[in-house]
Design an enzyme around this catalytic site. Structure first.
Site, short mmCIF file in Angstrom:
data_model
loop_
_atom_site.label_atom_id
_atom_site.label_comp_id
_atom_site.label_asym_id
_atom_site.label_seq_id
_atom_site.Cartn_x
_atom_site.Cartn_y
_atom_site.Cartn_z
N SER A 10 0.84 -1.19 0.00
CA SER A 10 0.00 0.00 0.00
C SER A 10 0.88 1.25 0.00
O SER A 10 1.67 1.46 0.93
CB SER A 10 -0.90 0.04 1.24
OG SER A 10 -1.44 1.34 1.38
N HIS A 35 -1.19 -1.21 -4.34
CA HIS A 35 -2.46 -0.91 -3.66
C HIS A 35 -2.53 0.58 -3.35
O HIS A 35 -1.64 1.15 -2.71
CB HIS A 35 -2.53 -1.73 -2.37
CG HIS A 35 -3.85 -1.66 -1.66
ND1 HIS A 35 -4.95 -2.39 -2.04
CD2 HIS A 35 -4.23 -0.93 -0.59
CE1 HIS A 35 -5.95 -2.13 -1.21
NE2 HIS A 35 -5.56 -1.23 -0.33
N MET A 39 -8.83 8.05 0.39
CA MET A 39 -9.62 8.39 1.59
C MET A 39 -10.14 9.82 1.48
O MET A 39 -9.42 10.70 1.00
CB MET A 39 -8.73 8.29 2.83
CG MET A 39 -8.12 6.93 3.03
SD MET A 39 -7.07 6.93 4.48
CE MET A 39 -6.52 5.22 4.47
N MET A 70 -12.10 4.42 -0.23
CA MET A 70 -12.75 4.61 1.08
C MET A 70 -13.40 5.98 1.05
O MET A 70 -12.97 6.93 1.73
CB MET A 70 -11.69 4.49 2.18
CG MET A 70 -11.23 3.05 2.38
SD MET A 70 -9.67 2.90 3.27
CE MET A 70 -8.52 3.09 1.92
C1 DX5 Z 1 -6.29 1.36 5.84
C2 DX5 Z 1 -5.78 1.04 4.45
C3 DX5 Z 1 -4.72 0.00 4.41
C4 DX5 Z 1 -3.54 0.33 5.23
C5 DX5 Z 1 -2.53 -0.77 5.17
O1 DX5 Z 1 -7.39 2.19 5.77
O2 DX5 Z 1 -6.82 0.59 3.61
O3 DX5 Z 1 -4.34 -0.31 3.09
O4 DX5 Z 1 -2.97 1.52 4.84
O5 DX5 Z 1 -1.46 -0.32 5.89
P1 DX5 Z 1 -0.82 -1.17 7.05
O6 DX5 Z 1 -0.25 -2.39 6.42
O7 DX5 Z 1 0.20 -0.25 7.61
O8 DX5 Z 1 -1.91 -1.52 8.03
ZN ZN Z 2 -6.47 -0.49 1.41
#
Ligand code: DX5
Ligand code: ZN
Length: 234
Positions: A10, A35, A39, A70
């Site tokens: 991500s 990924h 947000m 999101m």
């Molecule tokens: C959370 C995101 C994830 C997150 C993953 O809202 O959708 O993709 O950033 O990051 P880690 O691996 O740090 O939890």
């Molecule tokens: Zn995610």
């Protein structure tokens, strides 16, 4: 059906000041997909980036851009993310009243469609869209921030969704708090696609990224073995 494990770092955990370089680095370090966590400060309590950033990074990598929206509402923005170069567009079941319409819209744009569930949402929320999706994303943290702890409660949900998917060609993705330490349990529960933000980017070098991606992949592949062996025992 057993699919190859996919590791999807991500970019939320990347250095945004050097985003292009960071994506090139994880691409070279063995990331299968990239990924992208979008947000909006409304559906989740944080703001990250939008379609213009997806467009800007599209030329940097040939890997699949796995875009996790999101945001709410989501439908007015699907076309922008499709045009920006997303390959997979995932929407939240909780983001609006018309999940089926959102999924149909993604497919009409020629993209793969994913549906995501927050930790408190039951797997039954996706029963009637399973024939229309390419991916199910189980959140193993409450969405909004990277670096949170993995919620063990979601392992049972992953197992149940794996059964619901059956032989359908649907990827089962897990997102939030994934590390080399829990990747085996995640894969043993049935996930085949693992997102990892902080666990990949905390190393701050291409070599460290490669080590982390390999460690998550090795653990996930090992996590699948007991089930396969059990299946072979008469
Ligand atoms: C959370 C995101 C994830 C997150 C993953 O809202 O959708 O993709 O950033 O990051 P880690 O691996 O740090 O939890
Ligand atoms: Zn995610």
């Amino acid at each position: 059906m057993t699919r190859e494990i996919v590791i999807a770092p991500s970019i939320l955990a990347a250095d945004f000041a050097r985003l292009g370089e960071e994506i090139a680095a994880i691409d070279a370090a063995g990331a299968d997909w990239i990924h992208c966590d979008v947000m909006d400060g409304h559906f989740v309590p944080n703001i990250s980036f939008g379609a213009d950033v997806i467009k800007a990074i599209r030329p940097v990598t040939k890997k699949i851009l796995d875009v996790h929206l999101m945001i709410a509402p989501v439908d007015p923005y699907l076309e922008a993310f499709a045009k920006a170069g997303a390959d997979i567009i995932t929407v939240h079941a909780e983001a609006g009243p018309h999940l089926d319409r959102s999924i149909q819209a993604i497919r009409a744009l020629g993209k793969k469609a994913g549906v995501s569930l927050c930790p408190a949402t039951a797997e039954s929320a996706i029963t009637y869209v399973l024939d229309r999706v390419d991916l199910v994303l189980v959140m193993t943290v409450n969405p909004g921030f990277g670096g949170q702890s993995f919620l063990e409660s979601q392992l049972e949900k992953i197992e149940r969704i794996k059964v619901m998917i059956g032989d359908r060609p649907i990827r089962l993705e897990v997102d939030g708090g994934v590390t080399p330490d829990n990747a085996a349990a995640v894969a043993a529960a049935g996930a085949d696609t693992l997102v990892a933000g902080s666990a990949v980017f905390r190393g701050k070098s291409k070599a460290a990224y490669a080590n982390s991606i390999a460690a998550i992949r090795t653990a996930a592949e090992a996590g699948r073995v007991p089930k396969l062996q059990t299946a072979l025992i008469p």
